[in-house]
Structures are given as C-alpha cells and as structure tokens.
Design a protein around this motif. Structure first.
Motif, PDB file in Angstrom:
ATOM      1  N   LEU A   1     -15.093  42.863  90.969  1.00  0.00           N
ATOM      2  CA  LEU A   1     -14.292  41.653  90.746  1.00  0.00           C
ATOM      3  C   LEU A   1     -12.867  41.859  91.245  1.00  0.00           C
ATOM      4  O   LEU A   1     -12.177  42.794  90.836  1.00  0.00           O
ATOM      5  CB  LEU A   1     -14.276  41.308  89.253  1.00  0.00           C
ATOM      6  N   GLU A   2     -12.443  41.003  92.169  1.00  0.00           N
ATOM      7  CA  GLU A   2     -11.095  41.052  92.722  1.00  0.00           C
ATOM      8  C   GLU A   2     -10.307  39.837  92.235  1.00  0.00           C
ATOM      9  O   GLU A   2     -10.870  38.765  92.027  1.00  0.00           O
ATOM     10  CB  GLU A   2     -11.141  41.059  94.259  1.00  0.00           C
ATOM     11  N   ASP A   3      -9.011  40.006  92.079  1.00  0.00           N
ATOM     12  CA  ASP A   3      -8.148  38.894  91.649  1.00  0.00           C
ATOM     13  C   ASP A   3      -7.756  38.070  92.868  1.00  0.00           C
ATOM     14  O   ASP A   3      -6.625  38.090  93.339  1.00  0.00           O
ATOM     15  CB  ASP A   3      -6.906  39.434  90.942  1.00  0.00           C
ATOM     16  N   ALA A   4      -8.736  37.364  93.439  1.00  0.00           N
ATOM     17  CA  ALA A   4      -8.516  36.548  94.637  1.00  0.00           C
ATOM     18  C   ALA A   4      -9.384  35.311  94.538  1.00  0.00           C
ATOM     19  O   ALA A   4     -10.543  35.379  94.128  1.00  0.00           O
ATOM     20  CB  ALA A   4      -8.858  37.334  95.896  1.00  0.00           C
ATOM     21  N   ASN A   5      -8.810  34.149  94.916  1.00  0.00           N
ATOM     22  CA  ASN A   5      -9.531  32.880  94.837  1.00  0.00           C
ATOM     23  C   ASN A   5      -9.539  32.131  96.164  1.00  0.00           C
ATOM     24  O   ASN A   5     -10.001  30.990  96.220  1.00  0.00           O
ATOM     25  CB  ASN A   5      -8.904  31.976  93.765  1.00  0.00           C
ATOM     26  N   ASP A   6      -9.044  32.754  97.249  1.00  0.00           N
ATOM     27  CA  ASP A   6      -8.996  32.075  98.537  1.00  0.00           C
ATOM     28  C   ASP A   6     -10.292  32.324  99.312  1.00  0.00           C
ATOM     29  O   ASP A   6     -11.271  32.800  98.762  1.00  0.00           O
ATOM     30  CB  ASP A   6      -7.783  32.553  99.338  1.00  0.00           C
ATOM     31  N   ASP A   7     -10.280  31.997 100.632  1.00  0.00           N
ATOM     32  CA  ASP A   7     -11.463  32.183 101.470  1.00  0.00           C
ATOM     33  C   ASP A   7     -11.482  33.544 102.153  1.00  0.00           C
ATOM     34  O   ASP A   7     -12.246  33.741 103.105  1.00  0.00           O
ATOM     35  CB  ASP A   7     -11.535  31.078 102.536  1.00  0.00           C
ATOM     36  N   SER A   8     -10.666  34.459 101.677  1.00  0.00           N
ATOM     37  CA  SER A   8     -10.689  35.809 102.226  1.00  0.00           C
ATOM     38  C   SER A   8     -11.980  36.510 101.798  1.00  0.00           C
ATOM     39  O   SER A   8     -12.735  36.010 100.961  1.00  0.00           O
ATOM     40  CB  SER A   8      -9.483  36.611 101.746  1.00  0.00           C
TER      41      SER A   8
ATOM     42  N   LEU B   1     -19.270  35.069  94.752  1.00  0.00           N
ATOM     43  CA  LEU B   1     -20.666  35.501  94.693  1.00  0.00           C
ATOM     44  C   LEU B   1     -20.962  36.194  93.361  1.00  0.00           C
ATOM     45  O   LEU B   1     -22.023  36.002  92.760  1.00  0.00           O
ATOM     46  CB  LEU B   1     -20.956  36.437  95.865  1.00  0.00           C
ATOM     47  N   THR B   2     -20.011  37.001  92.870  1.00  0.00           N
ATOM     48  CA  THR B   2     -20.195  37.670  91.579  1.00  0.00           C
ATOM     49  C   THR B   2     -20.215  36.655  90.443  1.00  0.00           C
ATOM     50  O   THR B   2     -21.013  36.765  89.501  1.00  0.00           O
ATOM     51  CB  THR B   2     -19.070  38.687  91.349  1.00  0.00           C
ATOM     52  N   GLU B   3     -19.347  35.645  90.510  1.00  0.00           N
ATOM     53  CA  GLU B   3     -19.336  34.600  89.487  1.00  0.00           C
ATOM     54  C   GLU B   3     -20.659  33.842  89.475  1.00  0.00           C
ATOM     55  O   GLU B   3     -21.135  33.410  88.409  1.00  0.00           O
ATOM     56  CB  GLU B   3     -18.163  33.647  89.735  1.00  0.00           C
ATOM     57  N   ARG B   4     -21.265  33.706  90.653  1.00  0.00           N
ATOM     58  CA  ARG B   4     -22.575  33.049  90.725  1.00  0.00           C
ATOM     59  C   ARG B   4     -23.635  33.901  90.033  1.00  0.00           C
ATOM     60  O   ARG B   4     -24.548  33.382  89.375  1.00  0.00           O
ATOM     61  CB  ARG B   4     -22.945  32.823  92.186  1.00  0.00           C
ATOM     62  N   ALA B   5     -23.524  35.222  90.164  1.00  0.00           N
ATOM     63  CA  ALA B   5     -24.464  36.118  89.489  1.00  0.00           C
ATOM     64  C   ALA B   5     -24.329  36.003  87.981  1.00  0.00           C
ATOM     65  O   ALA B   5     -25.324  36.078  87.251  1.00  0.00           O
ATOM     66  CB  ALA B   5     -24.236  37.559  89.941  1.00  0.00           C
TER      67      ALA B   5
ATOM     68  N   ALA C   1     -12.229  39.786  81.460  1.00  0.00           N
ATOM     69  CA  ALA C   1     -12.783  39.724  80.110  1.00  0.00           C
ATOM     70  C   ALA C   1     -12.595  38.333  79.534  1.00  0.00           C
ATOM     71  O   ALA C   1     -13.484  37.791  78.851  1.00  0.00           O
ATOM     72  CB  ALA C   1     -12.123  40.770  79.224  1.00  0.00           C
ATOM     73  N   ASP C   2     -11.447  37.719  79.823  1.00  0.00           N
ATOM     74  CA  ASP C   2     -11.190  36.363  79.353  1.00  0.00           C
ATOM     75  C   ASP C   2     -12.146  35.364  80.006  1.00  0.00           C
ATOM     76  O   ASP C   2     -12.647  34.431  79.355  1.00  0.00           O
ATOM     77  CB  ASP C   2      -9.740  35.982  79.667  1.00  0.00           C
ATOM     78  N   ILE C   3     -12.453  35.573  81.319  1.00  0.00           N
ATOM     79  CA  ILE C   3     -13.405  34.697  82.014  1.00  0.00           C
ATOM     80  C   ILE C   3     -14.792  34.827  81.406  1.00  0.00           C
ATOM     81  O   ILE C   3     -15.492  33.831  81.173  1.00  0.00           O
ATOM     82  CB  ILE C   3     -13.424  35.039  83.522  1.00  0.00           C
ATOM     83  N   LEU C   4     -15.210  36.060  81.108  1.00  0.00           N
ATOM     84  CA  LEU C   4     -16.542  36.285  80.550  1.00  0.00           C
ATOM     85  C   LEU C   4     -16.664  35.749  79.130  1.00  0.00           C
ATOM     86  O   LEU C   4     -17.734  35.283  78.717  1.00  0.00           O
ATOM     87  CB  LEU C   4     -16.881  37.775  80.581  1.00  0.00           C
ATOM     88  N   ARG C   5     -15.574  35.809  78.363  1.00  0.00           N
ATOM     89  CA  ARG C   5     -15.616  35.268  76.997  1.00  0.00           C
ATOM     90  C   ARG C   5     -15.902  33.773  77.014  1.00  0.00           C
ATOM     91  O   ARG C   5     -16.526  33.237  76.110  1.00  0.00           O
ATOM     92  CB  ARG C   5     -14.294  35.532  76.275  1.00  0.00           C
ATOM     93  N   ARG C   6     -15.420  33.113  78.063  1.00  0.00           N
ATOM     94  CA  ARG C   6     -15.597  31.666  78.149  1.00  0.00           C
ATOM     95  C   ARG C   6     -16.873  31.266  78.883  1.00  0.00           C
ATOM     96  O   ARG C   6     -17.167  30.076  79.007  1.00  0.00           O
ATOM     97  CB  ARG C   6     -14.378  31.032  78.848  1.00  0.00           C
ATOM     98  N   SER C   7     -17.616  32.250  79.378  1.00  0.00           N
ATOM     99  CA  SER C   7     -18.857  31.939  80.096  1.00  0.00           C
ATOM    100  C   SER C   7     -19.990  31.714  79.098  1.00  0.00           C
ATOM    101  O   SER C   7     -19.896  32.070  77.922  1.00  0.00           O
ATOM    102  CB  SER C   7     -19.221  33.079  81.052  1.00  0.00           C
ATOM    103  N   SER C   8     -21.074  31.141  79.593  1.00  0.00           N
ATOM    104  CA  SER C   8     -22.201  30.828  78.711  1.00  0.00           C
ATOM    105  C   SER C   8     -23.100  32.035  78.473  1.00  0.00           C
ATOM    106  O   SER C   8     -23.898  32.046  77.534  1.00  0.00           O
ATOM    107  CB  SER C   8     -23.039  29.701  79.341  1.00  0.00           C
ATOM    108  N   ALA C   9     -22.992  33.045  79.327  1.00  0.00           N
ATOM    109  CA  ALA C   9     -23.883  34.201  79.216  1.00  0.00           C
ATOM    110  C   ALA C   9     -23.469  35.102  78.050  1.00  0.00           C
ATOM    111  O   ALA C   9     -22.306  35.147  77.646  1.00  0.00           O
ATOM    112  CB  ALA C   9     -23.869  35.001  80.515  1.00  0.00           C
TER     113      ALA C   9
END
Length: 486
Positions: free
Chosen positions: A60-67, A75-79, A104-112
């Motif tokens: 997991l990288e702290d990047a949200n652009d098209d790089s 792709l990892t978020e899709r997994a 960790a904050d993103i995963l806490r808010r995920s449904s999984a």
C-alpha cells in the motif's frame, strides 16, 4: 466453498513471504527491496484443517494519482473489496508508521473483517512494535514470523471461527455450495482430454516487455484484473487467473516481459524471467505475443523457439493491429517472415488481435483450441505403418557404408506433444535430413501443423536363426570328443 483472505500492508513487511508460507510453495517472488509485488496473486492455502483462498497484494502506497504506485494501490483496494477477510500486516521490528495508521483507518471503515498481524516478531527487538500495534484499533496483533513459520498456531485460532461460520453459511445457502455435477462422457475421453473446471486448459502469454500481455488478459477477463500502463516491465510475477473463455475453462498465465539475456542484470528481473519460464513449462498452449510495429525481433524468435523446445503447443498473436493502416500488405509480410524465421513452427496459427479494442479475440480462441487439439492428437499404429511404407517407397532411407537402413515399423508412444518411435536398423547412422523428411510428412498427411513433433529412431535386436542350431551342433561335438577321451 472456502473463504478468501487478502494479505495487505506497506511494502516490504513480508506479505509475499507469508503468502508462500500459507500456500506451501514459493509462488510469489520475494526480495529484500520493497515493491516487488505489483499484481494480485491468488493461491489455495491450507492451515491445519482450514482450507481457504489467499490473495497476495501490492504494498500500500500513499498515492491516489495515475502513477504506477497509485494504480497499484487501487488494485489492492479492489482486493480488499473482493476478500471476506483482510490480514493487515505490519513490521514489528520497524514499528508503526504514519502510513500504517492511514491504511488502518481505511480498513476500519471497510466492510471486510480485519485481522492484524505483526510480522518479523522473532526476538526481543520486535516487542516494542507489537505493543505499538495495539494503537491501530484493529484488535490484538498476532505476532508472526513468516520466514521461520512462527505464530501460525495463533493465526489458525483467529481463522477457525471465520472458517466455521463460512462453512455453516455455505450449508444454509445452496448458491455457495460447490458444483460437483461436472460429468465427463466416455466419448469425450476417447476423443482426447477435455478442459474442465477441475482441470482447466493451461495457457501462458509470453513476449517482450510492453507487447501488451496484461492488457490482452484483462480484455479476455472483461475486467482490469492485472496492472497495466505505458511503462515497460510492469509485470514481475507469473500471475495465473482462471476464467471461462467462450465456454472453455481456462487458467491463463500472465508473464513478465523477456528481454535479451545480456540486458538482464538485476536480480529481480532474473527472478521474474525465471518465473515466466516456469509458466511456459507448466502450460499446455503458449501464446507468443508480438508487437505489430516491431514483430519477429531476435528476442521474439528466441521466445517462440523456447516454447517449441519445451514441447508446448504454440499460437503466435500479433497485437496492436488496430494501429496498422495497410493491413493486407502487413499481414502478407508477417506470414512470409513467420515461415522464413520460424521453420520449426511452420503451420502454427498466426492471429492478429487488438488487446485495446478486443478485435480478433474470437479468432485467437479458435486458434488456441485447434492448437490444443493437434497437441493431443493420436494416430493409430496401423495407419502409421501404411503411411511409413509409402514414405519409404517415395524416398528410401540412406545407405551408409553400402548397407540400406531398414525401417521396420512405427508407433506413437505418447501425445502432448505427439511423440513417435520408429524401429529400424542402424539408428545411430540415420541422417537428420531423413528424420526431418518424416516429420514434415507427419505434419502434412495427419494435419498436425505447427505443433512440436518428436521422432525417435530406435534399434531392434534381431534374432539369429542359426544361433540355436550352431549351439546344438557345438554341444554334440563336445559330447563326441568327451566319449573318445574316455
């Protein structure tokens, strides 16, 4: 039906090492440098009596652009969305970083459902990191050492209630029950092996970097399953993905681009190429993907020759065909170059496709299925021997030292690829030119274009009709001499 576990975390925390530990094989590439894994790799895992599907993901990288890092993160978020359980892995020796806290904050808010694992936990140096992991708010961290196999009992205890709940849910919901009603008729067995869900057709896509292998597979799957982009050499692992291709169960392998051996200097690229070569060895059909702008370069020829030497069925696909203007002249030039540069694959399918638009993929499917059928073809022995008599009458074998080589009979030893044995006299003196004459005749007369054909000359010990008579006479003479002496 088992549950799915996705292993997520920062780069270089040991996700691929843990993945290999769970599947019991070195499937994923592992190296000290971060960011080795880029695509999603699935494997069938077993921990004690728990069986499940595990997904290895990119760091997991702290990047949200098209790089490239941004595309890897999506792709990892899709997994995470696909998985039933997420195993968030942190480095116990490094401790908790700001990036760990963000995800960790993103995963806490995920449904999984999320489990927390502190890897590299062997020794006292990891105690502080394990204590820090409590602050992520994901429950008790499981201390693990993926490299040494420590902490697997704790992981088993955490997964056991999940496995039991999923099994109970599968019993109540018939949709989740596995489909075991896949009969294979006896007629299908006689005609040759038919791909099934249990034994799908193994197809490997190989070629130079940036030929469009991952894009082609994404188009076949109908989703962005593999990481793509303008950068050359994005794919590193040989990723296998099962899917249904126009009614045919297929497992397709996406491989790393293969450059010239002299240009491959980095250890990681060597590992990637070796992984791709293993995929070729396990495949049944190999699709050699060329770039229409620069087809049949030296490396393309080496890759196609490798697939032929490994005995795989070969299909040559020319990608980026949508960019060609004079398609008729280009296609004629491609066919001429194919026959001239790859005579060992003469007759193999040559298909033009566009991974970007999806054009030509129906012809690619037909070519793959035909190549697989030819690869499995078996010719009756009686028919082979009638054919051999005709070939010998038309062109007799050589006569080294004035003694004509006699071809006595012929049989097919095995398929995949077709393997023939000719029993003859003086097999060590048979010329390669005559062997090629027979191989080319097999291709033409039994409709086996393009597939590798193995033909072996084997000697046969001949019985001497006078041997027993000579031994009998010698014995009688010895008895007569013994009587005279007595």
């Amino acid at each position: 039906m088992s549950f799915t576990l996705a292993i997520v975390g920062r780069p270089n925390v040991g996700k691929s090492t843990l993945f290999n530990r769970l599947v019991g094989r070195r499937l994923a590439l592992v190296d000290d440098q971060p960011g080795v894994t880029r695509d999603l790799r699935e494997g069938e895992a077993r921990l004690g009596d728990i069986e499940f599907t595990v997904i290895d993901t990119a760091g997991l990288e702290d990047a949200n652009d098209d790089s490239l890092p941004g595309r890897m993160r999506r792709l990892t978020e899709r997994a995470v969305e696909m998985a039933d359980v997420c195993l968030f892995v942190v480095d116990a020796r490094t401790g908790i970083t700001a990036t760990d806290e963000v995800f960790a904050d993103i995963l806490r808010r995920s449904s999984a459902q999320v489990l927390l694992a502190a890897n590299k936990a062997e020794g006292r140096a990891a105690e502080a990191g394990i204590a820090e992991a409590w602050g992520l708010g994901l429950g008790e961290p499981l201390p693990l050492s993926a490299e040494h196999g420590e902490g697997m009992t704790d992981l088993y205890s955490a997964l056991l209630p999940i496995s039991e709940a999923f099994a109970e849910r599968a019993q109540l919901d018939p949709v989740l029950m596995p489909d075991v009603s896949l009969p294979v008729s006896e007629e299908a067995d006689e005609a040759g092996p038919v791909p099934t869900a249990q034994k799908p057709l193994q197809v490997a896509v190989v070629g130079r970097p940036n030929a469009g292998k991952s894009t082609l597979i994404n188009r076949l799957l109908g989703e962005d399953r593999l990481l793509t982009g303008p950068e050359a050499g994005i794919t590193r692992d040989a990723i296998s993905v099962p899917f249904d291709w126009e009614g045919t169960p297929v497992r397709v392998f996406d491989t790393a681009g293969m450059r010239k051996k002299a240009k491959v200097q980095e250890k990681l690229e060597k590992l990637s190429v070796a992984d791709g070569l293993r995929a070729v060895k396990f495949a049944e059909v190999v699709i050699v993907l060329l770039d229409a702008a620069i087809p049949f370069e030296q490396q393309d020829l080496r890759i196609a020759d490798l697939a032929e030497r490994e005995g795989r069925a070969v299909v040559v696909a020319v990608n980026k065909w949508d960019l060609e203007e004079d398609k008729g002249a280009k296609l004629a030039a491609l066919r001429e170059a194919f026959d001239r540069l790859l005579p060992q694959l003469r007759g193999a399918p040559l298909v033009t496709v566009s991974a970007k638009t999806g054009r030509g993929l129906d012809r690619l499917h037909a070519a793959v299925m035909k190549a697989h059928a030819v690869w499995n073809r078996r010719v009756p022995t009686a028919q082979l021997n009638r054919w051999l008599e005709g070939m010998v009458a038309a062109h007799p074998p050589p006569a080294p030292n004035g003694r004509r080589i006699k071809l006595r009979y012929m049989t097919q030893a095995k398929t995949r690829p077709p393997h023939f044995v000719v029993m003859c006299s003086q097999p060590d003196k048979m010329q390669d030119a005559y062997t090629r004459y027979l191989v080319n005749g097999l291709r033409a007369d039994f409709d086996m274009p393009g597939t590798p054909i193995r033909l072996v000359m084997r000697g046969q010990a001949q019985k001497n009709p006078y041997r027993n008579k000579r031994e009998k006479n010698a014995g009688a003479l010895q008895k007569h001499l013994d009587k005279r002496k007595g």
